[in-house]
Design a protein around this motif. Sequence first.
Motif, PDB file in Angstrom:
ATOM      1  N   ASP A  97       0.815  -1.217   0.000  1.00 50.36           N
ATOM      2  CA  ASP A  97       0.000   0.000   0.000  1.00 50.36           C
ATOM      3  C   ASP A  97       0.847   1.265   0.000  1.00 50.36           C
ATOM      4  OD1 ASP A  97      -2.056  -1.814   0.260  1.00 50.36           O
ATOM      5  OD2 ASP A  97      -2.705  -1.159   2.245  1.00 50.36           O
ATOM      6  N   LYS A 102       3.351   8.084  -5.155  1.00 52.65           N
ATOM      7  CA  LYS A 102       4.646   7.669  -4.594  1.00 52.65           C
ATOM      8  C   LYS A 102       5.003   6.223  -4.956  1.00 52.65           C
ATOM      9  CE  LYS A 102       3.517   8.718  -0.235  1.00 52.65           C
ATOM     10  NZ  LYS A 102       3.634   8.944   1.212  1.00 52.65           N
ATOM     11  N   SER A 143     -11.469  -8.973  -3.222  1.00 55.20           N
ATOM     12  CA  SER A 143     -11.506  -8.073  -2.058  1.00 55.20           C
ATOM     13  C   SER A 143     -12.588  -7.026  -2.263  1.00 55.20           C
ATOM     14  CB  SER A 143     -10.162  -7.357  -1.928  1.00 55.20           C
ATOM     15  OG  SER A 143     -10.267  -6.235  -1.070  1.00 55.20           O
ATOM     16  N   VAL A 144     -13.145  -6.548  -1.150  1.00 52.70           N
ATOM     17  CA  VAL A 144     -14.068  -5.416  -1.228  1.00 52.70           C
ATOM     18  C   VAL A 144     -13.398  -4.240  -1.948  1.00 52.70           C
ATOM     19  CG1 VAL A 144     -13.365  -4.498   1.044  1.00 52.70           C
ATOM     20  CG2 VAL A 144     -15.618  -3.932   0.128  1.00 52.70           C
ATOM     21  N   GLN A 150      -9.711   1.720  -3.042  1.00 54.29           N
ATOM     22  CA  GLN A 150      -9.233   2.066  -1.701  1.00 54.29           C
ATOM     23  C   GLN A 150      -8.043   3.004  -1.813  1.00 54.29           C
ATOM     24  OE1 GLN A 150     -10.132   1.665   1.518  1.00 54.29           O
ATOM     25  NE2 GLN A 150      -8.270   2.803   2.034  1.00 54.29           N
ATOM     26  N   PHE A 151      -8.120   4.088  -1.108  1.00 54.09           N
ATOM     27  CA  PHE A 151      -6.980   5.016  -1.014  1.00 54.09           C
ATOM     28  C   PHE A 151      -5.729   4.207  -0.665  1.00 54.09           C
ATOM     29  CE2 PHE A 151      -4.127   7.930   1.061  1.00 54.09           C
ATOM     30  CZ  PHE A 151      -4.361   9.171   0.496  1.00 54.09           C
ATOM     31  N   GLY A 152      -4.678   4.381  -1.433  1.00 55.74           N
ATOM     32  CA  GLY A 152      -3.412   3.685  -1.145  1.00 55.74           C
ATOM     33  C   GLY A 152      -3.287   2.321  -1.799  1.00 55.74           C
ATOM     34  N   GLN A 153      -4.301   1.932  -2.622  1.00 62.56           N
ATOM     35  CA  GLN A 153      -4.273   0.581  -3.178  1.00 62.56           C
ATOM     36  C   GLN A 153      -4.580   0.553  -4.683  1.00 62.56           C
ATOM     37  OE1 GLN A 153      -6.820  -1.964  -0.597  1.00 62.56           O
ATOM     38  NE2 GLN A 153      -4.859  -2.882  -0.036  1.00 62.56           N
ATOM     39  N   TYR A 156      -3.394  -2.921  -5.754  1.00 67.22           N
ATOM     40  CA  TYR A 156      -4.197  -4.035  -5.214  1.00 67.22           C
ATOM     41  C   TYR A 156      -5.626  -4.002  -5.769  1.00 67.22           C
ATOM     42  CZ  TYR A 156      -5.980  -7.041  -1.352  1.00 67.22           C
ATOM     43  OH  TYR A 156      -6.548  -8.029  -0.594  1.00 67.22           O
ATOM     44  N   PRO A 186     -13.753 -10.814   0.286  1.00 73.88           N
ATOM     45  CA  PRO A 186     -13.799 -10.435   1.698  1.00 73.88           C
ATOM     46  C   PRO A 186     -13.640  -8.932   1.874  1.00 73.88           C
ATOM     47  CG  PRO A 186     -12.166 -12.184   1.312  1.00 73.88           C
ATOM     48  CD  PRO A 186     -12.564 -11.622  -0.030  1.00 73.88           C
ATOM     49  N   GLY A 187     -14.249  -8.433   2.927  1.00 75.37           N
ATOM     50  CA  GLY A 187     -13.971  -7.072   3.356  1.00 75.37           C
ATOM     51  C   GLY A 187     -12.786  -7.115   4.306  1.00 75.37           C
ATOM     52  N   TYR A 188     -12.791  -6.261   5.289  1.00 75.05           N
ATOM     53  CA  TYR A 188     -11.685  -6.217   6.253  1.00 75.05           C
ATOM     54  C   TYR A 188     -11.859  -7.337   7.272  1.00 75.05           C
ATOM     55  CZ  TYR A 188      -9.943  -1.978   4.198  1.00 75.05           C
ATOM     56  OH  TYR A 188      -9.394  -1.084   3.313  1.00 75.05           O
ATOM     57  N   MET A 193      -2.390  -9.254   7.523  1.00 76.95           N
ATOM     58  CA  MET A 193      -2.369  -8.242   6.460  1.00 76.95           C
ATOM     59  C   MET A 193      -3.079  -6.959   6.923  1.00 76.95           C
ATOM     60  SD  MET A 193      -3.971  -8.514   2.602  1.00 76.95           S
ATOM     61  CE  MET A 193      -2.775  -9.472   1.722  1.00 76.95           C
ATOM     62  N   VAL A 194      -4.212  -7.134   7.562  1.00 77.52           N
ATOM     63  CA  VAL A 194      -4.981  -5.976   8.026  1.00 77.52           C
ATOM     64  C   VAL A 194      -4.326  -5.365   9.276  1.00 77.52           C
ATOM     65  CG1 VAL A 194      -7.212  -5.288   9.021  1.00 77.52           C
ATOM     66  CG2 VAL A 194      -7.155  -6.681   6.952  1.00 77.52           C
ATOM     67  N   ILE A 197      -2.156  -2.244   9.017  1.00 79.78           N
ATOM     68  CA  ILE A 197      -2.711  -0.891   8.850  1.00 79.78           C
ATOM     69  C   ILE A 197      -2.623  -0.159  10.184  1.00 79.78           C
ATOM     70  CG2 ILE A 197      -4.781   0.414   8.217  1.00 79.78           C
ATOM     71  CD1 ILE A 197      -5.774  -2.099   6.744  1.00 79.78           C
ATOM     72  N   ILE A 201      -6.181   4.318  11.460  1.00 81.50           N
ATOM     73  CA  ILE A 201      -6.864   4.062  10.170  1.00 81.50           C
ATOM     74  C   ILE A 201      -7.802   2.864  10.326  1.00 81.50           C
ATOM     75  CG2 ILE A 201      -6.529   3.473   7.736  1.00 81.50           C
ATOM     76  CD1 ILE A 201      -3.961   5.084   7.772  1.00 81.50           C
TER      77      ILE A 201
HETATM   78  N1  CAA Z   1      -9.084   9.204   1.725  1.00 85.19           N
HETATM   79  C1  CAA Z   1      -8.563  10.420   1.445  1.00 85.19           C
HETATM   80  N2  CAA Z   1      -7.400  10.871   1.945  1.00 85.19           N
HETATM   81  C2  CAA Z   1      -6.741  10.039   2.749  1.00 85.19           C
HETATM   82  C3  CAA Z   1      -7.205   8.760   3.078  1.00 85.19           C
HETATM   83  C4  CAA Z   1      -8.452   8.369   2.534  1.00 85.19           C
HETATM   84  N3  CAA Z   1      -8.979   7.172   2.792  1.00 85.19           N
HETATM   85  N4  CAA Z   1      -6.307   8.176   3.889  1.00 85.19           N
HETATM   86  C5  CAA Z   1      -5.307   9.054   4.055  1.00 85.19           C
HETATM   87  N5  CAA Z   1      -5.579  10.182   3.390  1.00 85.19           N
HETATM   88  C6  CAA Z   1      -4.773  11.395   3.322  1.00 85.19           C
HETATM   89  C7  CAA Z   1      -4.481  11.944   4.688  1.00 85.19           C
HETATM   90  O1  CAA Z   1      -5.514  12.777   5.136  1.00 85.19           O
HETATM   91  C8  CAA Z   1      -3.193  12.716   4.438  1.00 85.19           C
HETATM   92  O2  CAA Z   1      -3.504  13.917   3.821  1.00 85.19           O
HETATM   93  P1  CAA Z   1      -2.613  15.226   4.048  1.00 85.19           P
HETATM   94  O3  CAA Z   1      -1.247  14.890   3.543  1.00 85.19           O
HETATM   95  O4  CAA Z   1      -3.308  16.253   3.240  1.00 85.19           O
HETATM   96  O5  CAA Z   1      -2.659  15.476   5.509  1.00 85.19           O
HETATM   97  C9  CAA Z   1      -2.500  11.849   3.445  1.00 85.19           C
HETATM   98  O6  CAA Z   1      -3.503  11.064   2.791  1.00 85.19           O
HETATM   99  C10 CAA Z   1      -1.553  10.910   4.123  1.00 85.19           C
HETATM  100  O7  CAA Z   1      -0.573  10.758   3.229  1.00 85.19           O
HETATM  101  P2  CAA Z   1       0.750  10.054   3.670  1.00 85.19           P
HETATM  102  O8  CAA Z   1       1.631  10.066   2.481  1.00 85.19           O
HETATM  103  O9  CAA Z   1       1.264  10.601   4.926  1.00 85.19           O
HETATM  104  O10 CAA Z   1       0.203   8.626   3.977  1.00 85.19           O
HETATM  105  P3  CAA Z   1       1.028   7.336   4.050  1.00 85.19           P
HETATM  106  O11 CAA Z   1       1.769   7.150   2.799  1.00 85.19           O
HETATM  107  O12 CAA Z   1       1.756   7.303   5.320  1.00 85.19           O
HETATM  108  O13 CAA Z   1      -0.111   6.260   4.167  1.00 85.19           O
HETATM  109  C11 CAA Z   1      -1.494   4.595   3.312  1.00 85.19           C
HETATM  110  C12 CAA Z   1      -0.896   5.975   3.068  1.00 85.19           C
HETATM  111  C13 CAA Z   1      -0.382   3.558   3.569  1.00 85.19           C
HETATM  112  C14 CAA Z   1      -2.191   4.182   2.051  1.00 85.19           C
HETATM  113  C15 CAA Z   1      -2.424   4.649   4.513  1.00 85.19           C
HETATM  114  O14 CAA Z   1      -3.390   5.644   4.271  1.00 85.19           O
HETATM  115  C16 CAA Z   1      -3.146   3.342   4.742  1.00 85.19           C
HETATM  116  O15 CAA Z   1      -2.606   2.410   5.308  1.00 85.19           O
HETATM  117  N6  CAA Z   1      -4.415   3.275   4.321  1.00 85.19           N
HETATM  118  C17 CAA Z   1      -5.218   2.052   4.443  1.00 85.19           C
HETATM  119  C18 CAA Z   1      -5.044   1.222   3.205  1.00 85.19           C
HETATM  120  C19 CAA Z   1      -5.888   0.000   3.314  1.00 85.19           C
HETATM  121  O16 CAA Z   1      -7.053   0.029   3.686  1.00 85.19           O
HETATM  122  N7  CAA Z   1      -5.293  -1.142   2.967  1.00 85.19           N
HETATM  123  C20 CAA Z   1      -5.994  -2.398   3.069  1.00 85.19           C
HETATM  124  C21 CAA Z   1      -5.034  -3.449   3.504  1.00 85.19           C
HETATM  125  S1  CAA Z   1      -5.832  -4.939   3.971  1.00 85.19           S
HETATM  126  C22 CAA Z   1      -6.340  -5.574   2.521  1.00 85.19           C
HETATM  127  O17 CAA Z   1      -6.026  -5.122   1.461  1.00 85.19           O
HETATM  128  C23 CAA Z   1      -7.223  -6.775   2.633  1.00 85.19           C
HETATM  129  C24 CAA Z   1      -8.476  -6.539   1.898  1.00 85.19           C
HETATM  130  O18 CAA Z   1      -8.663  -7.121   0.844  1.00 85.19           O
HETATM  131  C25 CAA Z   1      -9.495  -5.650   2.486  1.00 85.19           C
END
Ligand code: CAA
Length: 249
Positions: A97, A102, A143-144, A150-153, A156, A186-188, A193-194, A197, A201
């Motif tokens: 993620d 980046k 995955s859901v 999903q922000f950051g994915q 994925y 699946p959801g969360y 893996m979860v 996070i 968050i």
């Molecule tokens: N929506 C909008 N903005 C968001 C956000 C969201 N959901 N989450 C974070 N942000 C914003 C923050 O507000 C912050 O904004 P500012 O810079 O303006 O303050 C910024 O994003 C944070 O940026 P960073 O670069 O500091 O964040 P990071 O790089 O440290 O982290 C991340 C980013 C790793 C993606 C982190 O947000 C995270 O872990 N998110 C959850 C991801 C997630 O749900 N992954 C699921 C894993 S489990 C899985 O995948 C199993 C499955 O099937 C469900």
Amino acid sequence: MSQKVAFVTGGTGGIGTAICQSLVTSGYRVVAGYNSGGNHDKALAWQANQLEKGFKIGVAYGDVTDFDSCKICIQNVKEQINSHISILVNNAGITRDTQFKKMEKNQWDDVMSANLDSLFNITRLVINDMIDNRFGRIVNISSVNAQKGQFGQTNYSAAKSGIHGFTKALAHEVASKGITVNTVSPGYVLTPMVAKIAEDIQQKIISSIPVGRMGSIEEIGSAVSYLTGENSGYITGSNLAINGGQHMY
Ligand code: CAA
């Protein structure tokens, strides 16, 4: 009738373990595929632990991103069971993620190959036996976050969305051969893996789930078993969403 054989990729992981256990309980002979970075001792310890709990499960090493490694893995499974695989669960997956702005190329490639290329690598090696035997159950774990994004994915969500297309296309191709192909999304769910996070968050995520909690691995395992049953032969090309209502569509 001889005991049917199920092979679960990523079988020693969080959701994988519950899927293996549920399939054993359903009466199948089960082999768990593992990678564990080549840590065979870890897989053998997992296997011993499962046996202590009453689940007899075989293990087979393979790298799902590498077709040649998968060939050796499937050969190993067939030698262990002296039979063919009737039930395949494509469960192996990883996350890398980070925001897209980046994301490095290797974070994209690693996720695409482990979560999507793996479906070609394993299923291609199993499908012809299923066709020859006029029976098969394939369950692909998505995955859901494939459906809702999903922000950051971006990596994925893209790979897990690809699974839906694969499922539906293959379901068309093999429906007349007694083989079903379905997706479980699946959801969360409470897995390592979860757990990676950040805690704050995780709390935000839970507040977006109508059921008010994360799912359990057993809730996924029993759904996979349901789709593998003899009586599920009329369910194919479908997606079973198990996400506590986080995304309804
Ligand atoms: N929506 C909008 N903005 C968001 C956000 C969201 N959901 N989450 C974070 N942000 C914003 C923050 O507000 C912050 O904004 P500012 O810079 O303006 O303050 C910024 O994003 C944070 O940026 P960073 O670069 O500091 O964040 P990071 O790089 O440290 O982290 C991340 C980013 C790793 C993606 C982190 O947000 C995270 O872990 N998110 C959850 C991801 C997630 O749900 N992954 C699921 C894993 S489990 C899985 O995948 C199993 C499955 O099937 C469900």
